[in-house]
Design an enzyme around this catalytic site. Structure first.
Site, PDB file in Angstrom:
ATOM      1  N   GLU A 431     -48.475   2.158 -38.530  1.00  0.00           N
ATOM      2  CA  GLU A 431     -48.174   3.535 -38.961  1.00  0.00           C
ATOM      3  C   GLU A 431     -46.795   3.653 -39.605  1.00  0.00           C
ATOM      4  OE1 GLU A 431     -50.506   5.395 -39.222  1.00  0.00           O
ATOM      5  OE2 GLU A 431     -51.930   4.460 -37.872  1.00  0.00           O
ATOM      6  N   GLY A 432     -46.433   2.641 -40.366  1.00  0.00           N
ATOM      7  CA  GLY A 432     -45.128   2.597 -41.016  1.00  0.00           C
ATOM      8  C   GLY A 432     -44.148   1.879 -40.120  1.00  0.00           C
TER       9      GLY A 432
END
Length: 580
Positions: A431-432
């Site tokens: 998620e990044g």
């Protein structure tokens, strides 16, 4: 080791970060007794249903055979009970079948889910993001036919971004969406690292996929968002035949073995546009931001699980005479207790940051005035990368300390401590990555508005520090929080004035500093809320705040120096320093 969901800690954390005020203003039907009842029911479910499956999910995992995925043993049955009890629909809009509860309360419940069984929790976590994306950007048909099924949990959702050549650089993705001549599209391409991309726990799976149309421009402006489903959805809502998509394999991973991480193959799959052409990345960011906050909660959760196991082990492991015990356990060693206390303090700090961000998400929708909603949204956006990155770093750190407290036994898979460490390690990546969170924090959240949102937060933290200083029992906490806020303000002033390359070099140290200072503020607020109580559990909040202030906040000035004095000449020096 038996897992015990921290319902009391969560209830206390919610009260001290403004959830009670939120309830009074925006949720008249949701009082503290109801909140407590929800948390206790969730604790019972996670303790009894999910935690016992955690080890089996790790050792046996999901299975891939003949192009289809079977969930880890017991997971499908547990998922059915999860949705039957309504845990999937807590904060969703009642218009779509949700319960309309606060986002912060949902996050508290999901912390218990992730702590009990992180691999299991990933399935409903991704579904929550799909719900938010379709609620904002879905078509009337998608909201009528798909959204209620996602809210109920009858169907699950996935996020399809990454490709073999396109990880964080989504501009490089090549999956294509060809118009089918009937108002829909056909998707062709490969996506990797797709969490719960295929399984047998729900009757249908809804994939949100980033892809390019034939005439789309290069770069991120050519990306659109599409919805495609494992089974076709007819106009009356019933399910038709299988779509032209499948799992090509499941990944062999370091941890979260119970979560089937799939390579997804789209072979002309029928799909629908979500939102507007060319706006795929902004639309997907709704899902990504929801997932980033949930991943921060995962960091807290796996830290809680590792801490509980380490505490149990320390109080059971016999080791003759120690400083504080004769013929006792390793719990009698002062450094073991210090380590456990610091683990606990960091967990509560990270928990408070995540839940505070959830309250701000609620206020961004429900605050009384437009100015209040705007201010809440700005602070929510500021805290989201801190919640994701700092909390997941804490998850890895605490899980590592959990292994350390077990000593050699922690390095053995038999105890389960190693699983927590392996599971925790993914959270700073997906998620990044946490470096991307740091870049997002300094670029979009701090420098873009000249540091105004961060300075407003620093003002609130300084006010709390003054109140702490006036309390004889907490004066040192207040003094050290004051110094920490001053260090963060100094680093913020420098960051706003720095050139882009220098700011990027300092991004990760700056996020670390921000997380540590905000964490100290959270613990200070908890200590104030507990001040004067005769309850030993409440008194422990002051002890945790004092330990954190002495061991963490005292380093804030040096952390600010790490920001201001980072090596900003890396482009020139890297080759020589790293050669050979």
């Amino acid at each position: 080791m038996t897992f015990r969901a921290p319902a009391r800690d969560l209830a206390f954390a919610l009260k001290t970060i403004g959830h009670s005020d939120l309830l009074a203003r925006a949720y008249p039907d949701l009082d503290e007794d109801t909140v407590q009842a929800v948390l206790e029911a969730a604790a019972a479910f996670t303790d009894n249903e999910l935690a016992p499956l955690n080890r089996k999910g790790d050792t046996e995992g999901a299975r891939y055979e003949n192009g289809r995925v079977t969930a880890a043993p017991g997971f499908a049955e547990a998922y059915h009970r999860f949705v039957e009890q309504g845990w999937n629909s807590l904060s969703a809009d009642p218009e779509h079948g949700g319960q309309g509860l606060s986002k912060a309360l949902e996050l508290a419940v999901f912390e218990m889910v992730h702590a009990a069984n992180m691999a299991f929790g990933l399935c409903p976590m991704l579904t929550q993001g799909a719900i938010e994306a379709l609620a904002l950007h879905g078509t009337e048909r998608q909201k009528r036919l798909v959204l209620p099924k996602l809210v109920s949990g009858e169907w699950t959702g996935t996020m399809n971004l990454t490709e073999p050549q396109a990880g964080s650089d989504l501009a490089a993705l090549t999956t294509r969406a060809e118009p089918d001549g009937q108002g829909g599209y056909r998707l062709t391409g490969q996506k990797i690292y797709i969490t719960w991309g295929d399984h047998d726990a729900a009757e249908n799976i809804c994939h949100l996929v980033l892809a390019r149309t034939p005439d789309a421009p290069a770069g991120v402006k050519g990306i659109s968002l599409f919805l495609t489903t494992k089974k076709m959805v007819k106009d009356d809502g019933t399910l038709g035949s299988l779509n032209d998509l499948r799992a090509g394999s499941i990944e062999n991973k370091l941890g979260i073995h119970g979560s089937p991480t799939c390579v997804m193959l789209f072979e002309g799959a029928q799909a629908e546009l979500v939102g507007s052409l060319g706006q795929g990345l902004p639309h997907m960011f709704v899902m990504m931001n929801a997932a980033r906050l949930q991943v921060g909660v995962q960091g807290v959760a796996i830290a809680e699980r590792a801490f509980q196991q380490a505490l149990d082990y320390a109080t059971e492991r016999k080791q003759g005479r120690t400083t504080w015990e004769a013929d006792g356990t390793i719990y009698g060693h002062p450094d073991v207790r210090r380590t456990l206390m610091l683990m606990k303090a960091k967990i509560e700090a990270a928990r408070g940051i995540c839940l505070a961000t959830g309250v701000l998400a609620d206020l961004a929708r429900l605050a009384e005035t437009p100015d209040d909603r705007t201010a809440a949204k700005a602070r929510q956006e500021l805290l989201t990368p801190i919640a994701k990155a700092w909390s997941t770093d804490i998850g890895v750190e605490v899980a590592s300390q959990g292994v350390q407290i077990h000593g050699g036994m922690g390095f053995m898979e038999d105890t389960g401590a190693a699983q927590h460490y392996r599971d925790a390690r993914i959270a700073p990546i997906y998620e990044g990555t946490n470096a991307i969170q740091a870049i997002d924090l300094i670029g979009r959240k701090v420098r873009l508005n000249g540091g105004a949102t961060m300075r407003a937060l620093c003002g609130d933290m300084a006010a709390t520090a003054q109140i702490l200083t006036d309390d004889p029992e907490l004066a040192r906490v207040g003094e050290r929080l004051t110094a920490g806020v001053a260090a963060l303000e100094r680093a913020t002033d420098w960051l706003v004035a720095a050139d882009n390359a220098a700011a990027l070099t300092a991004a990760t140290p700056y996020l670390k500093l921000a997380g540590e200072v905000v964490g100290g503020w959270i613990l200070g607020r908890q200590a104030l809320a507990a001040s004067g109580s005769s309850d030993p559990w409440m008194q422990s909040k002051g002890a945790l705040a004092r330990l954190y202030a002495g061991q963490i906040l005292t380093q804030a000035s040096g952390q600010a120096d790490a920001v201001v004095e980072a090596d900003h000449d890396l482009e020139r020096t890297t080759a020589a320093a790293l050669a050979g």
